[in-house]
Scaffold this active site. Sequence first.
Site, PDB file in Angstrom:
ATOM      1  N   LYS A 111       0.819  -1.219   0.000  1.00  0.00           N
ATOM      2  CA  LYS A 111       0.000   0.000   0.000  1.00  0.00           C
ATOM      3  C   LYS A 111       0.848   1.262   0.000  1.00  0.00           C
ATOM      4  O   LYS A 111       0.476   2.256  -0.604  1.00  0.00           O
ATOM      5  CB  LYS A 111      -0.946   0.015   1.196  1.00  0.00           C
ATOM      6  CG  LYS A 111      -2.108  -0.935   1.031  1.00  0.00           C
ATOM      7  CD  LYS A 111      -3.281  -0.531   1.909  1.00  0.00           C
ATOM      8  CE  LYS A 111      -4.473  -1.430   1.659  1.00  0.00           C
ATOM      9  NZ  LYS A 111      -5.521  -1.288   2.662  1.00  0.00           N
ATOM     10  N   LYS A 194      -4.770  -9.933  -6.937  1.00  0.00           N
ATOM     11  CA  LYS A 194      -5.969 -10.083  -6.118  1.00  0.00           C
ATOM     12  C   LYS A 194      -7.077  -9.139  -6.608  1.00  0.00           C
ATOM     13  O   LYS A 194      -6.782  -8.024  -7.024  1.00  0.00           O
ATOM     14  CB  LYS A 194      -5.504  -9.724  -4.703  1.00  0.00           C
ATOM     15  CG  LYS A 194      -6.484  -9.787  -3.636  1.00  0.00           C
ATOM     16  CD  LYS A 194      -5.793  -9.498  -2.304  1.00  0.00           C
ATOM     17  CE  LYS A 194      -5.708  -7.998  -2.063  1.00  0.00           C
ATOM     18  NZ  LYS A 194      -5.450  -7.622  -0.688  1.00  0.00           N
ATOM     19  N   LYS A 197     -10.477  -3.417  -4.187  1.00  0.00           N
ATOM     20  CA  LYS A 197     -11.308  -2.214  -4.239  1.00  0.00           C
ATOM     21  C   LYS A 197     -10.581  -1.079  -4.947  1.00  0.00           C
ATOM     22  O   LYS A 197     -11.201  -0.195  -5.520  1.00  0.00           O
ATOM     23  CB  LYS A 197     -11.624  -1.724  -2.814  1.00  0.00           C
ATOM     24  CG  LYS A 197     -12.475  -2.649  -1.977  1.00  0.00           C
ATOM     25  CD  LYS A 197     -12.540  -2.101  -0.545  1.00  0.00           C
ATOM     26  CE  LYS A 197     -13.162  -3.075   0.430  1.00  0.00           C
ATOM     27  NZ  LYS A 197     -12.725  -2.881   1.799  1.00  0.00           N
TER      28      LYS A 197
HETATM   29  P1  TYM Z   1     -10.724  -5.394   3.717  1.00  0.00           P
HETATM   30  O1  TYM Z   1     -11.709  -4.325   3.935  1.00  0.00           O
HETATM   31  O2  TYM Z   1      -9.600  -5.165   2.774  1.00  0.00           O
HETATM   32  O3  TYM Z   1     -11.468  -6.702   3.225  1.00  0.00           O
HETATM   33  C1  TYM Z   1     -12.592  -7.220   3.921  1.00  0.00           C
HETATM   34  C2  TYM Z   1     -12.559  -8.746   3.902  1.00  0.00           C
HETATM   35  O4  TYM Z   1     -12.564  -9.189   2.550  1.00  0.00           O
HETATM   36  C3  TYM Z   1     -11.478 -10.085   2.337  1.00  0.00           C
HETATM   37  N1  TYM Z   1     -10.990  -9.923   0.953  1.00  0.00           N
HETATM   38  C4  TYM Z   1     -10.886 -10.921   0.076  1.00  0.00           C
HETATM   39  N2  TYM Z   1     -11.154 -12.240   0.185  1.00  0.00           N
HETATM   40  C5  TYM Z   1     -10.947 -12.989  -0.918  1.00  0.00           C
HETATM   41  N3  TYM Z   1     -10.473 -12.501  -2.090  1.00  0.00           N
HETATM   42  C6  TYM Z   1     -10.189 -11.192  -2.232  1.00  0.00           C
HETATM   43  N4  TYM Z   1      -9.739 -10.710  -3.400  1.00  0.00           N
HETATM   44  C7  TYM Z   1     -10.391 -10.328  -1.114  1.00  0.00           C
HETATM   45  N5  TYM Z   1     -10.200  -9.007  -0.907  1.00  0.00           N
HETATM   46  C8  TYM Z   1     -10.578  -8.773   0.362  1.00  0.00           C
HETATM   47  C9  TYM Z   1     -10.424  -9.671   3.335  1.00  0.00           C
HETATM   48  O5  TYM Z   1      -9.514 -10.725   3.596  1.00  0.00           O
HETATM   49  C10 TYM Z   1     -11.270  -9.315   4.539  1.00  0.00           C
HETATM   50  O6  TYM Z   1     -11.592 -10.476   5.287  1.00  0.00           O
HETATM   51  N6  TYM Z   1      -7.779  -5.310   7.713  1.00  0.00           N
HETATM   52  C11 TYM Z   1      -9.050  -5.783   7.235  1.00  0.00           C
HETATM   53  C12 TYM Z   1     -10.221  -5.282   8.047  1.00  0.00           C
HETATM   54  C13 TYM Z   1     -10.108  -5.484   9.538  1.00  0.00           C
HETATM   55  C14 TYM Z   1     -10.271  -6.709  10.228  1.00  0.00           C
HETATM   56  C15 TYM Z   1     -10.106  -6.383  11.618  1.00  0.00           C
HETATM   57  C16 TYM Z   1     -10.522  -8.022   9.836  1.00  0.00           C
HETATM   58  C17 TYM Z   1      -9.869  -4.520  10.450  1.00  0.00           C
HETATM   59  N7  TYM Z   1      -9.871  -5.068  11.704  1.00  0.00           N
HETATM   60  C18 TYM Z   1     -10.193  -7.361  12.597  1.00  0.00           C
HETATM   61  C19 TYM Z   1     -10.604  -8.980  10.827  1.00  0.00           C
HETATM   62  C20 TYM Z   1     -10.440  -8.648  12.195  1.00  0.00           C
HETATM   63  C21 TYM Z   1      -9.220  -5.300   5.807  1.00  0.00           C
HETATM   64  O7  TYM Z   1      -8.603  -4.386   5.371  1.00  0.00           O
HETATM   65  O8  TYM Z   1     -10.162  -5.924   5.123  1.00  0.00           O
END
Ligand code: TYM
Length: 342
Positions: A111, A194, A197
């Site tokens: 990032k 991957k 967003k």
């Molecule tokens: P974020 O917002 O990037 O993504 C949310 C969830 O979607 C999953 N994900 C995917 N799974 C499969 N294939 C993909 N291409 C893909 N892109 C995203 C992510 O693995 C995630 O589960 N840091 C985290 C948010 C967070 C969090 C937490 C998660 C903050 N605090 C505590 C668990 C526990 C994040 O940026 O997710």
Amino acid sequence: MKRIFSGVQPTGNLHLGNYLGAIKNFVALQDDYDCIYCVVDMHAITMWQDPAALRANTREVAAAYLAAGIDPKRCIIFNQSQVGAHAQLAWIFNCVARLGWLNRMTQFKDKAGKNREKASVGLYAYPNLMAADILAYKATHVPVGEDQKQHLELARDIAQKFNNDFGVELFPILEPLILGPAARVMSLRDGSKKMSKSEPSDMSRINMTDEADDIAKKIRKATSDPDLLPGPEALDEGGAVSEEARRARPEAYNLLGIYAALADKPVGDVMTEFAGTQFSRFKAALTDLAVATLGPMGREMKRLTEDPASVDAVLRDGAERARAIAEPVMREVYDTVGFLRP
Ligand code: TYM
């Protein structure tokens, strides 16, 4: 009952990877766990967000949770910034985690890119806040997509170091739940990247609010390869797609994994069904399945976002219930650290 915590960032463009890698599993887990699902607005601002867009995107993630079938009575749905414990515990964890640990985080490197010096301190300390999210509730199980695995390993290390440093057993050892055949959904344009967003091309992803025509167009144009679809003989002994097979045909296995996750079937069953067929036929079937699943959900998301007061009420109620769980944990943490409190 065992407690689950997970979160999604309100940074716009919620996509099929977020749904299949995370939100769909959140729905399934609510029957067997005590679940807390958060909209992590404090994580979102580690990169600059337009305030009006942040508000809209926060409601959109909450709407996605509800439209996907998470029951706000049984589960807690709320946005992170409404519960002070996240920031309080994150600060303490900033003082527990080591620079060396954070330096190894691949997501920060991705990032921040070449412009590391210009990245926010929040982006660097991001995994500490993530550990605080989970541990403020002493949650033990964390459903996520594969890309979050490294962050969860760090959260475990933080919990262990805190317990060791203070000679307590305050925080539990948490376990990632990386579930289903679509824990890593790849871009529709490039099977080595991957689905994300932030990818500029909207053709690279299927958004949760896409209309049927867009879904059809994106799947039709998705990159494939010249061969016919592989049969189940391509699977390894455990019935899984080997890394080697995936590397040889990343786009084919990505689409097969998406189909399997949408249909709630093992990928082997899907490979049996489509062995030796042309991509065009498989893509038509995938389009029908994706439209049937995402269509009603996207419409419900739109309906909910047009009624922000109802979404806000869910978040407010969730935040209140979340606070009631986190506050006693924070009292324990403050006493352990040696903070005087009222
Ligand atoms: P974020 O917002 O990037 O993504 C949310 C969830 O979607 C999953 N994900 C995917 N799974 C499969 N294939 C993909 N291409 C893909 N892109 C995203 C992510 O693995 C995630 O589960 N840091 C985290 C948010 C967070 C969090 C937490 C998660 C903050 N605090 C505590 C668990 C526990 C994040 O940026 O997710």
